[in-house]
Scaffold this motif. Structure first.
Motif, PDB file in Angstrom:
ATOM      1  N   SER A   2      -8.680  54.413  -6.871  1.00 32.66           N
ATOM      2  CA  SER A   2      -8.857  55.764  -6.343  1.00 32.66           C
ATOM      3  C   SER A   2     -10.330  56.165  -6.379  1.00 32.66           C
ATOM      4  O   SER A   2     -11.001  55.975  -7.376  1.00 32.66           O
ATOM      5  N   HIS A 104      -8.777  60.659  -2.983  1.00 29.76           N
ATOM      6  CA  HIS A 104      -8.335  61.665  -3.952  1.00 29.76           C
ATOM      7  C   HIS A 104      -9.274  62.862  -3.864  1.00 29.76           C
ATOM      8  O   HIS A 104     -10.488  62.723  -4.021  1.00 29.76           O
ATOM      9  N   ARG A 129      -4.375  62.081  -1.984  1.00 30.37           N
ATOM     10  CA  ARG A 129      -3.839  62.554  -3.259  1.00 30.37           C
ATOM     11  C   ARG A 129      -4.699  63.752  -3.631  1.00 30.37           C
ATOM     12  O   ARG A 129      -5.925  63.692  -3.535  1.00 30.37           O
TER      13      ARG A 129
END
Length: 180
Positions: A2, A104, A129
């Motif tokens: 991420s 993210h 996300r």
């Protein structure tokens, strides 16, 4: 893996010119967002500033108020201007994030239930996300049909509709710990 970015929405001087501006929650907001920005910068997470721009009034570029609130001392990695409630429509933000392989997003700024929530929903729909840091967002009471919602009620409502559907709701400390 991420890769994260902090999306700092509408923390601009334009809001000081609005008749609904209130100082009540501002000191806690200043502390929370400052800690979040500083923590993200320490972790080498890019900070993206988003400014809302209108054709007239305090959100117009000509007003001189479309600039960071005075307490903010960070240097953004990139800045985008928006003309709607979300930070994606016609701004270039999505392209910039995808070029940086960022998946993210950490959301903070003004107003909790408007631009921050709307950006969160669009981001989730685009496949990002999202961490929503509600203590690093600010809003003001709103009234409709004779009912006024205070800031805590608005914040709780936003957290309720986002949690588990569009974002993970975190405190500043929880967010920074999860990034370390």
């Amino acid at each position: 893996m991420s890769r994260s970015a902090l999306i700092n929405i509408d923390t601009q001087q334009s809001f000081f010119q609005r008749d609904y501006w209130q100082e009540a929650d501002f000191p806690a907001f200043q502390q929370a967002i400052s800690a979040l920005i500083s923590g993200c910068q320490d972790l080498k997470i890019p900070v993206v500033d988003i400014f809302h721009v209108d054709d007239s009034g305090p959100f117009a570029l000509e007003s001189g108020y479309v600039k960071p609130m005075p307490f903010l001392q960070h240097r953004a990695d990139v800045t985008f201007q928006k003309h709607v409630h979300n930070a994606f429509t016609d701004t270039g933000l999505d392209l910039w994030l995808r070029k940086g392989d960022i998946n993210h997003l950490i959301i903070c700024g003004l107003r909790t239930e408007q631009c921050c929530e709307t950006t969160t929903r669009v981001a989730a729909d685009l496949g990002y996300r999202v961490s929503f840091i509600s203590e690093a967002t600010l809003t003001f009471p709103m009234s409709w049909k004779g009912v006024t919602l205070d800031t805590q009620t608005l914040r709780h409502r936003t957290e309720t509709v986002l949690a588990g559907r569009f974002a993970e709701i975190q405190t500043v400390a929880e967010c920074l710990e999860s990034l370390s």
